[in-house]
Design an enzyme around this catalytic site. Structure first.
Site, PDB file in Angstrom:
ATOM      1  N   HIS A  43       0.836  -1.195   0.000  1.00  0.00           N
ATOM      2  CA  HIS A  43       0.000   0.000   0.000  1.00  0.00           C
ATOM      3  C   HIS A  43       0.874   1.249   0.000  1.00  0.00           C
ATOM      4  O   HIS A  43       2.094   1.169   0.189  1.00  0.00           O
ATOM      5  CB  HIS A  43      -0.935  -0.004   1.217  1.00  0.00           C
ATOM      6  CG  HIS A  43      -0.219   0.046   2.528  1.00  0.00           C
ATOM      7  ND1 HIS A  43      -0.038  -1.050   3.325  1.00  0.00           N
ATOM      8  CD2 HIS A  43       0.377   1.066   3.178  1.00  0.00           C
ATOM      9  CE1 HIS A  43       0.636  -0.707   4.405  1.00  0.00           C
ATOM     10  NE2 HIS A  43       0.909   0.568   4.337  1.00  0.00           N
TER      11      HIS A  43
HETATM   12  P1  TYD Z   1      -1.552  -2.702   7.388  1.00  0.00           P
HETATM   13  O1  TYD Z   1      -1.148  -1.275   7.557  1.00  0.00           O
HETATM   14  O2  TYD Z   1      -2.177  -3.100   6.080  1.00  0.00           O
HETATM   15  O3  TYD Z   1      -0.323  -3.673   7.689  1.00  0.00           O
HETATM   16  P2  TYD Z   1       1.050  -3.978   6.893  1.00  0.00           P
HETATM   17  O4  TYD Z   1       1.435  -2.767   6.112  1.00  0.00           O
HETATM   18  O5  TYD Z   1       2.000  -4.288   7.998  1.00  0.00           O
HETATM   19  O6  TYD Z   1       0.860  -5.179   6.047  1.00  0.00           O
HETATM   20  O7  TYD Z   1      -2.527  -3.078   8.586  1.00  0.00           O
HETATM   21  C1  TYD Z   1      -2.946  -4.408   8.837  1.00  0.00           C
HETATM   22  C2  TYD Z   1      -4.235  -4.368   9.623  1.00  0.00           C
HETATM   23  O8  TYD Z   1      -4.027  -3.749  10.902  1.00  0.00           O
HETATM   24  C3  TYD Z   1      -5.349  -3.585   8.936  1.00  0.00           C
HETATM   25  O9  TYD Z   1      -6.558  -4.280   9.137  1.00  0.00           O
HETATM   26  C4  TYD Z   1      -5.388  -2.269   9.674  1.00  0.00           C
HETATM   27  C5  TYD Z   1      -4.893  -2.625  11.058  1.00  0.00           C
HETATM   28  N1  TYD Z   1      -4.124  -1.526  11.692  1.00  0.00           N
HETATM   29  C6  TYD Z   1      -4.654  -0.859  12.783  1.00  0.00           C
HETATM   30  O10 TYD Z   1      -5.794  -1.133  13.228  1.00  0.00           O
HETATM   31  N2  TYD Z   1      -3.934   0.146  13.363  1.00  0.00           N
HETATM   32  C7  TYD Z   1      -2.699   0.486  12.904  1.00  0.00           C
HETATM   33  O11 TYD Z   1      -2.054   1.419  13.471  1.00  0.00           O
HETATM   34  C8  TYD Z   1      -2.164  -0.210  11.765  1.00  0.00           C
HETATM   35  C9  TYD Z   1      -0.815   0.128  11.202  1.00  0.00           C
HETATM   36  C10 TYD Z   1      -2.909  -1.207  11.204  1.00  0.00           C
END
Ligand code: TYD
Length: 139
Positions: free
Chosen positions: A53
């Site tokens: 992302h």
């Molecule tokens: P995501 O940012 O997509 O993770 P990564 O980049 O590590 O793969 O987030 C994964 C999940 O966690 C998504 O459902 C959103 C949630 N999340 C939160 O609730 N709070 C946060 O601060 C973050 C970073 C993610």
């Protein structure tokens, strides 16, 4: 709009001690933004990829607090891969940069210092939409 060339590795302070090292990080002093949120990623299964992302506004510093992993940065024109494996170095990820995280070592801990609270509306999770945003500013 920022490019991958704005995403630099920052050397953080390291206080040496024979009983172990310590790294303090101050927002707006050691890194170019105020820290609003900290989160960390751990227990990543072998071969798994995270990220996938970009953010419209969020700035982040990504640190390998333990172990190692690769961060693949993409600004829609160029890509670069940065390997993080030392706890006193952090990768600044500026707004509008797509990132993929892979090659996690066993037991790796990916620590993120973020400039803002969690906001799903700040994410671009679809690669074609990211390219549209980079080329046309559509969001
Ligand atoms: P995501 O940012 O997509 O993770 P990564 O980049 O590590 O793969 O987030 C994964 C999940 O966690 C998504 O459902 C959103 C949630 N999340 C939160 O609730 N709070 C946060 O601060 C973050 C970073 C993610």
């Amino acid at each position: 709009m920022t490019s991958i060339y704005n995403c630099n590795v920052i050397e953080l302070p390291k206080i040496h001690n024979r009983a172990g090292n310590l790294t303090p990080i101050h927002g707006l002093i050691d890194i170019p933004f105020k820290i609003s949120r900290i989160y960390y990623l751990y227990d990543v299964p072998g071969g798994e990829t995270r990220g996938g992302h970009a953010h419209y506004k969020l700035q982040q510093l990504i640190i390998a607090a333990s172990g190692s992993f690769d961060v693949v940065l993409d600004d829609g024109r160029a890509k670069k891969t940065v390997t993080l494996n030392r706890p006193n170095f952090g990768l600044l990820v500026t707004p509008g940069i797509w990132r993929d995280l892979d090659n996690f070592s066993s037991g790796a801990v990916l620590l993120v210092l973020a400039s803002d609270v969690y906001d799903e509306g700040d994410y671009i999770r679809d690669y074609p939409s990211f390219i549209d945003y980079r080329e046309n500013g559509i969001f």
